[in-house]
Design an enzyme around this catalytic site. Structure first.
Site, PDB file in Angstrom:
ATOM      1  N   HIS A 121       0.873  -1.187   0.000  1.00  0.00           N
ATOM      2  CA  HIS A 121       0.000   0.000   0.000  1.00  0.00           C
ATOM      3  C   HIS A 121       0.909   1.235   0.000  1.00  0.00           C
ATOM      4  O   HIS A 121       2.014   1.183   0.537  1.00  0.00           O
ATOM      5  CB  HIS A 121      -0.848  -0.053   1.274  1.00  0.00           C
ATOM      6  N   GLN A 201      -4.432  -4.817   7.139  1.00  0.00           N
ATOM      7  CA  GLN A 201      -5.467  -5.753   6.652  1.00  0.00           C
ATOM      8  C   GLN A 201      -5.438  -7.082   7.392  1.00  0.00           C
ATOM      9  O   GLN A 201      -6.217  -7.984   7.074  1.00  0.00           O
ATOM     10  CB  GLN A 201      -5.300  -6.004   5.139  1.00  0.00           C
TER      11      GLN A 201
HETATM   12  N1  7TS Z   1      -1.843  -0.555   4.771  1.00  0.00           N
HETATM   13  C1  7TS Z   1      -2.753  -1.318   4.154  1.00  0.00           C
HETATM   14  C2  7TS Z   1      -2.417  -2.734   3.797  1.00  0.00           C
HETATM   15  C3  7TS Z   1      -4.009  -0.799   3.878  1.00  0.00           C
HETATM   16  O1  7TS Z   1      -4.915  -1.574   3.273  1.00  0.00           O
HETATM   17  C4  7TS Z   1      -4.308   0.538   4.239  1.00  0.00           C
HETATM   18  C5  7TS Z   1      -5.617   1.166   3.906  1.00  0.00           C
HETATM   19  C6  7TS Z   1      -3.321   1.264   4.911  1.00  0.00           C
HETATM   20  C7  7TS Z   1      -2.092   0.697   5.149  1.00  0.00           C
HETATM   21  C8  7TS Z   1      -3.541   2.652   5.382  1.00  0.00           C
HETATM   22  O2  7TS Z   1      -4.415   2.687   6.470  1.00  0.00           O
HETATM   23  P1  7TS Z   1      -4.912   4.073   7.068  1.00  0.00           P
HETATM   24  O3  7TS Z   1      -5.975   3.690   8.030  1.00  0.00           O
HETATM   25  O4  7TS Z   1      -3.746   4.715   7.719  1.00  0.00           O
HETATM   26  O5  7TS Z   1      -5.438   4.851   5.913  1.00  0.00           O
HETATM   27  N2  7TS Z   1      -6.275   0.573   2.809  1.00  0.00           N
HETATM   28  C9  7TS Z   1      -7.367   1.012   2.161  1.00  0.00           C
HETATM   29  C10 7TS Z   1      -7.957   0.284   1.138  1.00  0.00           C
HETATM   30  O6  7TS Z   1      -7.583  -0.805   0.743  1.00  0.00           O
HETATM   31  N3  7TS Z   1      -9.015   0.967   0.684  1.00  0.00           N
HETATM   32  O7  7TS Z   1      -9.127   2.099   1.383  1.00  0.00           O
HETATM   33  C11 7TS Z   1      -8.102   2.154   2.286  1.00  0.00           C
END
Ligand code: 7TS
Length: 409
Positions: A121, A201
């Protein structure tokens, strides 16, 4: 696991969208929240809203107890050895940036290597890109296998004695692949590097034991695991955190402040500058209670079943491409796909008219899109409140999408 009973605890699911019962298949973006979490937040604001770690008054003491109690719940949830190792952050993104800016800046120099993978990501790419640019370090990518998994052989071929940091996601938000973190950490450690895990995830869906994984850092967000937005966790081994400099400075994180010099509080508070995320952390504690009452093992098994059913049913659609491992036992509860000659945004729009929420786009994983040789995909992601009937509706919606666009073409 009684899904019908679980669904009753999620008030948002009980509504119609565009004249159809809502089918929410976008939990990888953010999950819905059970009533127990919503009521915990309400109780905080209605009964004991107060700042923490300051006053001696009754409300402040209760808020502090609940906030620090949530830290203990997180500790137990991931089996950390001490609450000193649990830092509340704004989310997984902030947690990963903190590791890059604090540990990374102190340990990565010119010519050193940082190893990530092609499936990461953006939150686990850009902080390292920035660090590599600043330090003249090399950012290396573990190549993926044909089926969208990471093999330990590929990790061994990428990590060298110049590698200082290996940072890999535990579960892919696009491919659904579950990565062999324990073995990857072993390779990293053999080369004197540390292991950072993006657990965004994984934390919502499976048991995580940081001692068993032997990871040095772990990042995750509450909002994907039935908790509130705006809060997440950085776990770090005490031996690292103790030596690390904070990246944010101000109130709450200091011990003594002089005119030119200041000293920091002990762990974990030196990493929590300013009024902390009080309601959010307490809400995360309630989410952990909720998930543990059901059982993470049960949740994971149920989601595997849903993913296997979805793969089986969706594969029957002519012209569908499903990304990631074909073997359902190798993947978590999400299915990313494309339908030939239909843009994923059109897929999502037609499904939305049927009350079905899926995500379309690059899923914050542009290097992975390049690897898949697509510009975007659609994704259905499941959680403990989804059912096989909802997957049937998704499949019917996809058949309708295909028919609609074949008529147009
Ligand atoms: N890492 C992974 C594997 C993710 O899926 C996400 C967010 C993040 C980091 C970031 O998380 P945050 O809460 O700090 O934003 N993934 C997604 C997605 O798959 N669709 O919308 C957000």
């Amino acid at each position: 696991m009684d899904v019908r009973e679980i669904r009753k605890q999620f008030p948002i699911l009980n509504q119609e969208v565009n004249g159809h019962p809502l089918v929410y298949l976008d939990s990888a973006a953010t999950s819905q929240k059970p009533i127990s979490v919503i009521e915990t937040l309400e109780r905080y604001y209605k009964e004991y809203n107060s700042n923490v770690h300051r006053g001696v008054h009754t409300l402040g003491t209760r808020a502090t107890d609940e906030y620090e109690g949530a830290r203990e719940k997180v500790r137990k949830f991931i089996n950390a050895t001490s609450t000193e190792e649990i830092i509340f952050t704004r989310g997984a993104t902030t947690a990963l940036n903190t590791v890059a800016q604090s540990y990374g800046r102190a340990h990565v120099g010119e010519g050193d290597e940082i190893v990530i993978s092609h499936m990461e990501h953006h939150a686990n790419i850009i902080p390292w890109q920035q660090l590599a640019k600043e330090k003249g370090a090399v950012l290396k990518y573990v190549p993926l296998e044909e089926d969208g998994t990471i093999s330990i052989e590929a990790v061994k071929q990428t990590v060298t004695s110049n590698t200082k940091i290996v940072s890999i996601m535990m579960v892919s938000n696009v491919l659904g692949s579950m990565n062999p973190i324990e073995q990857i950490a072993e390779v990293a450690h053999q080369h004197g590097a540390i292991m950072v895990v993006d657990g965004a995830q994984a934390a919502p869906h499976m048991l995580i034991d940081v001692q068993k994984l032997n990871c040095d850092f772990l990042a995750f967000s509450a909002h994907k695991m039935a908790g509130p937005t705006g809060v997440g966790v950085l776990y770090g081994k005490k031996q690292h955190l103790e030596k690390m400099e904070p990246v944010e400075f101000g109130g709450e994180m200091i011990d003594f402040v002089g005119l030119q010099e200041s000293t920091w509080k002990e762990l974990p508070w030196k990493f929590e500058a300013g009024t902390p995320i009080i309601a959010g952390a307490i809400g995360l504690g309630a989410a952990i209670d909720f998930l543990e009452d059901i059982g993470l093992d049960e949740i994971e098994a149920y989601e595997h079943k849903l993913a296997a059913y979805a793969m089986e049913q969706m594969s029957t659609i002519d012209g569908i491409s499903i990304y990631g491992p074909k073997d359902p036992s190798k993947r978590a509860g999400l299915v990313t796909f494309n339908i030939s000659d239909v843009h994923p945004h059109d897929v999502a729009t037609v499904l939305d008219a049927e009350g079905i929420a899926v995500r379309a786009g690059h899923h914050c994983a542009q290097p992975l899109m390049k690897w898949l040789k697509v510009s975007a995909t659609a994704r259905a992601s499941f959680y403990l409140y989804n059912t096989e009937e909802e997957i049937d509706k998704l499949v019917a919606g996809l058949v309708k999408t295909k028919e609609y666009f074949s008529d147009v073409i």
